[in-house]
Every structure is written in C-alpha cells, then in structure tokens.
Design a protein around this motif. Sequence first.
Motif, PDB file in Angstrom:
ATOM      1  N   TYR A 105     -34.519  55.045 115.969  1.00  0.00           N
ATOM      2  CA  TYR A 105     -34.413  56.514 116.011  1.00  0.00           C
ATOM      3  C   TYR A 105     -35.630  57.106 115.308  1.00  0.00           C
ATOM      4  O   TYR A 105     -35.692  57.094 114.071  1.00  0.00           O
ATOM      5  N   PRO A 106     -36.602  57.607 116.056  1.00  0.00           N
ATOM      6  CA  PRO A 106     -37.783  58.183 115.404  1.00  0.00           C
ATOM      7  C   PRO A 106     -37.395  59.322 114.459  1.00  0.00           C
ATOM      8  O   PRO A 106     -36.570  60.171 114.796  1.00  0.00           O
ATOM      9  N   SER A 107     -37.943  59.289 113.283  1.00  0.00           N
ATOM     10  CA  SER A 107     -37.812  60.401 112.313  1.00  0.00           C
ATOM     11  C   SER A 107     -36.405  60.632 111.790  1.00  0.00           C
ATOM     12  O   SER A 107     -36.106  61.714 111.283  1.00  0.00           O
ATOM     13  N   ILE A 108     -35.514  59.638 111.882  1.00  0.00           N
ATOM     14  CA  ILE A 108     -34.129  59.870 111.451  1.00  0.00           C
ATOM     15  C   ILE A 108     -34.025  60.123 109.948  1.00  0.00           C
ATOM     16  O   ILE A 108     -33.099  60.768 109.471  1.00  0.00           O
ATOM     17  N   PHE A 109     -34.996  59.621 109.174  1.00  0.00           N
ATOM     18  CA  PHE A 109     -34.935  59.806 107.725  1.00  0.00           C
ATOM     19  C   PHE A 109     -35.570  61.117 107.253  1.00  0.00           C
ATOM     20  O   PHE A 109     -35.552  61.414 106.056  1.00  0.00           O
ATOM     21  N   ASN A 110     -36.130  61.895 108.176  1.00  0.00           N
ATOM     22  CA  ASN A 110     -36.819  63.129 107.776  1.00  0.00           C
ATOM     23  C   ASN A 110     -35.965  64.061 106.932  1.00  0.00           C
ATOM     24  O   ASN A 110     -36.403  64.572 105.906  1.00  0.00           O
ATOM     25  N   HIS A 111     -34.709  64.281 107.376  1.00  0.00           N
ATOM     26  CA  HIS A 111     -33.865  65.271 106.705  1.00  0.00           C
ATOM     27  C   HIS A 111     -33.157  64.733 105.473  1.00  0.00           C
ATOM     28  O   HIS A 111     -32.498  65.484 104.764  1.00  0.00           O
ATOM     29  N   VAL A 112     -33.257  63.424 105.230  1.00  0.00           N
ATOM     30  CA  VAL A 112     -32.588  62.876 104.044  1.00  0.00           C
ATOM     31  C   VAL A 112     -33.602  62.413 103.004  1.00  0.00           C
ATOM     32  O   VAL A 112     -33.226  61.832 101.982  1.00  0.00           O
ATOM     33  N   THR A 113     -34.876  62.674 103.274  1.00  0.00           N
ATOM     34  CA  THR A 113     -35.939  62.353 102.321  1.00  0.00           C
ATOM     35  C   THR A 113     -36.475  63.648 101.731  1.00  0.00           C
ATOM     36  O   THR A 113     -36.972  64.508 102.454  1.00  0.00           O
ATOM     37  N   ILE A 114     -36.311  63.803 100.438  1.00  0.00           N
ATOM     38  CA  ILE A 114     -36.731  65.019  99.738  1.00  0.00           C
ATOM     39  C   ILE A 114     -37.680  64.620  98.617  1.00  0.00           C
ATOM     40  O   ILE A 114     -37.364  63.746  97.808  1.00  0.00           O
ATOM     41  N   ASN A 115     -38.860  65.250  98.621  1.00  0.00           N
ATOM     42  CA  ASN A 115     -39.902  64.911  97.628  1.00  0.00           C
ATOM     43  C   ASN A 115     -40.209  63.416  97.606  1.00  0.00           C
ATOM     44  O   ASN A 115     -40.393  62.808  96.544  1.00  0.00           O
ATOM     45  N   GLY A 116     -40.205  62.822  98.821  1.00  0.00           N
ATOM     46  CA  GLY A 116     -40.562  61.413  98.938  1.00  0.00           C
ATOM     47  C   GLY A 116     -39.472  60.438  98.557  1.00  0.00           C
ATOM     48  O   GLY A 116     -39.688  59.225  98.564  1.00  0.00           O
ATOM     49  N   LYS A 117     -38.275  60.920  98.231  1.00  0.00           N
ATOM     50  CA  LYS A 117     -37.173  60.043  97.828  1.00  0.00           C
ATOM     51  C   LYS A 117     -36.033  60.108  98.847  1.00  0.00           C
ATOM     52  O   LYS A 117     -35.687  61.178  99.332  1.00  0.00           O
ATOM     53  N   LEU A 118     -35.452  58.940  99.124  1.00  0.00           N
ATOM     54  CA  LEU A 118     -34.336  58.846 100.058  1.00  0.00           C
ATOM     55  C   LEU A 118     -33.031  59.123  99.315  1.00  0.00           C
ATOM     56  O   LEU A 118     -32.666  58.386  98.393  1.00  0.00           O
ATOM     57  N   TYR A 119     -32.321  60.187  99.730  1.00  0.00           N
ATOM     58  CA  TYR A 119     -31.112  60.591  98.996  1.00  0.00           C
ATOM     59  C   TYR A 119     -29.811  60.366  99.765  1.00  0.00           C
ATOM     60  O   TYR A 119     -28.733  60.596  99.233  1.00  0.00           O
ATOM     61  N   ALA A 120     -29.901  59.936 101.009  1.00  0.00           N
ATOM     62  CA  ALA A 120     -28.666  59.724 101.773  1.00  0.00           C
ATOM     63  C   ALA A 120     -28.914  58.696 102.867  1.00  0.00           C
ATOM     64  O   ALA A 120     -30.047  58.468 103.283  1.00  0.00           O
ATOM     65  N   MET A 121     -27.843  58.089 103.303  1.00  0.00           N
ATOM     66  CA  MET A 121     -27.899  57.147 104.423  1.00  0.00           C
ATOM     67  C   MET A 121     -27.298  57.847 105.631  1.00  0.00           C
ATOM     68  O   MET A 121     -26.108  58.177 105.642  1.00  0.00           O
ATOM     69  N   PRO A 122     -28.103  58.098 106.671  1.00  0.00           N
ATOM     70  CA  PRO A 122     -27.581  58.863 107.805  1.00  0.00           C
ATOM     71  C   PRO A 122     -26.742  58.019 108.757  1.00  0.00           C
ATOM     72  O   PRO A 122     -26.997  56.827 108.947  1.00  0.00           O
TER      73      PRO A 122
END
Length: 495
Positions: free
Chosen positions: A106-123
Amino acid sequence: MTYTLAHMAGVNNSYMPEGDTSENNAYTRYLSKKLNIQNINKIDEVEDRYFKSVNYSILKKNIPDVMIINNYHDLQYLVEHDMIEDLSTAYKKCTTQRIKDIYNSYPSIFNHVTINGKLYAMPETNINDGPNLFWCREDWLKECGLQAPKTLTDVENIVRTFKKKKKTVGLVTDTSLTAGTGFSSEYLLNLYFASYNTYPKQWIMKGNQANYGSVDQNVKKVLSHLHELYKEGVLDQKFLERTSNNIAQLIIDGQCGAFFGPWWVPNNPLVTAKQKDASINWKPYRIETNKNGETTYHSINPSTKYVVVRKGFKHPEIIFKIISVIFDYLRYENKNVKEINDYYRLNVDPTARPISINVDYKNALHRSYENVQAILNGEKKRDVMAIDYPYAEACKNYLKNDKKNQAENWAAYASRIEALKLLETPLVKEVNSVYFGTTKTMMIKWWRLEEMEKDTYLKIICGKDSVSSFDQFVKKWYEHGGSEITKEVNQEIKK
C-alpha cells in the motif's frame, strides 16, 4: 503478561461458539500459548458504541494499554497530549518481514500515522474489494423465465418481475446510497453513479485538478433516474425507514430476491437465509457500467482504523507481535491451529480477535482466489494462506453436496469461487480516488456539507424536491466551504 484493551466487538458475540468470549476464545487462547499474553477488556462494545467509549476515555485521559481509533484528529490529539507511545523502534524490531511486505503493498499507508518522523500507530489495511455485484435469486430467475443480468436495465427488469410474481419489495437500498472513502458495504447504488462516470464522496482528478464527485453535474442525471425508479416502486419505497438489520431480515424471510453487495455477502446475510431454506439459490452477477462492457468503481482509503499504545506501557511491541502471529504465522504456517480453522469454517466474525482489524495484501482477493482454486485442483503453491485450506475444504464439501454445514459450505463457494471469479476479469476497472485526508476547513465545515449532500440526494430521489434543486445544492456547497476545501485538497495533493 496481561494488557488492558479496548475491544471492538461484533454483533451476536461475533458468532463465536457458545461459551467463548472476547477474553477467552480460540484467538486469545492461541496468543496466550504463543506469546504468554492475556487481554483484559476495559471497553468491549460494538462499533458505534465502541468509538463513543474510546472518545470518552481519551477526554478523561484514562485510556487502556491498547486501543483502536478511527479518526486522524484523535491521533493528533493523543500525540499532542503525549498520551501514546512512539512505535518506530518496535515496528522495525518486532514485526516479521511478511507483515512489512504487506504494508509495503500500500503506497504511502504510513503517511497519516507518522508525525514529526515518528510512527505513532499501526494502520489497518483495507483490501481492494472491487465493485459491488448484483446478488440475485437464480431459482426465481429460472421460474420467471429471465436471462442472467448484464446491465442496470436488466437489473430493473428483474426487480419489476420479482415484485409482480414473487411479491417482493423493490430494490433495497441503504440511505447512505454510495460508499464513502474507506469501506465497501451492501445495498448501495454505486453502480448507477458509475454508469454516468461519476463517483459521489470521492475526490477524482479531472484534468489537472481534483474535484469532489458529489457535486459533479452527472449526479443530477443519476438522481433523476433514481427518482423515476422510486416513483415506480422498482426502488424500495420504504428505504428511508429501513436499517441494515431490517433489510437483512427481508432477505432471510424471502421478501427480497435481488440487491447490490460486495463479494462477501454470502457470509452475511445470505448464509442465514440459506440456513433457513436450503433450496434457495443466490448467485452473483457482474453488472456493466459502460458500453465497453466494463464495470468501474472507485478506490478506497487504504486505512481508516489505527491501533495505538498507551504512553508508559512497558511493552509497546505487543501489538506488532500480535499482528505478526495472527496475520503471518497463523495465516501461513497453520501449525496446531485446528480451533481457529474451525472458526473459519463456522464463519466466526474477525471481531473475535483481540485487535479487531485486518492486515493483508492489497490484492488479497486475487491471491485467495488463486490459492483456493489451486487447492481444489490439487496443485502445489507457495505462500498459501492457512485460511484458504478450510475455505477450499468447504468448497469441496459444497460441490459433493455434503449435508453437514451445508449453508456454510455454500457461503464459502459463492464468495471465494463464484464472486471472486467475476472480479478477476480485466473488464473490472478501478478509478483512483486521490485524497482521503481532512483539510483545515473540513474540520470545521465538512459535517454540514455532508448533511446538505445527503438531504439533497434523498429528497430528490423521494420527490420531496425537484431535480433542479441539485443546482442550488451545488451552489450552496461551494459557498459554504466547498470552494475553500477544493483549493485545500488540491494544495495537499501537490505537496
């Protein structure tokens, strides 16, 4: 080790066998054995009530160790108030390569769960379900001397005939009319809009700009046609009064013989109808939406739910281990998992899992269809999912007319073979929705625009407003925030 959980439950106890619960079932027992973990549910509610309870716990700053959220703004709020863990390191170190490969499909699936370069959720991943199919009582087609449907005109003729000869209701329809950006569902009219090359609720590129499909002028033609169908009774004239459960009961009771739905509807609600009357024969049909014989549909948001971990919880890697066990080890190793395979055979809902999400390849349906066919044909294939073996076994039992679990065997065959085969053709065409986020103005005004849209569509279809009122709606939509939102969406896309 125990962990507190906000568990999103399913209806009817997720159709689990008697005695099993959301804290003690095939999945939780397996995870206890494999990872030495046990969930303790602080929240255990079906979807609508679940998110209300989660929102309340967020506002009270008293969240469980693990929970699912479905709102990007909730994620932002949790990050800004330092309430959830940075998962970047845990993801890299505690997730299997196959799970990483799945997310990479899934291209770009982590875009909305990465804030300030940190991964904060598992989509969660939303697989490509394809267009809705037309599900129809084939036994009634034969009784009424009707041909297999190919076009929407054929669909309307079938519904007319069933109403007259079988005393059914008209074409059952959900009041949402079309799918939003993140789900597929039953009883929708997407195919009617697609036949006019328009996609309500979606941002679609036209030329160099993304435009909102709900205000496209072709929508007016669709609403006009649906109004005529409503007046005639081909479209269920009581659809505004019905809930999904009401519609399902009409189907189960034999008062409805045709409706639009995804490939999976044999599992719900058709299996219940089959359990009640084994002689009925529901069959799926692909309906063409243009003169080239194609069926077009819009793509969906790759993720609408996110798993987060409470700040301060000592083992944030727990979610990656659970996901890796359930969606990699269980799916592909299939060792000592008879109890879970039995769940598949019995159509136990996935909400029985502690973390009620799905993680699968974007083209999961294609992979499943190929796998089940290979098993049925006695072929050896790599990377066959464990879930495909019980489905294939159920299909075999259906083909040899095994009386045990007859309805469930039919449901497996109708969904995994008949329905998925229809989606394999290159005549099924995906139209890209290009934006799934929330802009600044959307946060303030979108809910009102959505209300205005739904109100206008339903009033036109039911004849309370004239078709010309659509033009007034479009004008108001742009004046009340639509113009600014369109500008913001296109700016976001350019970024």
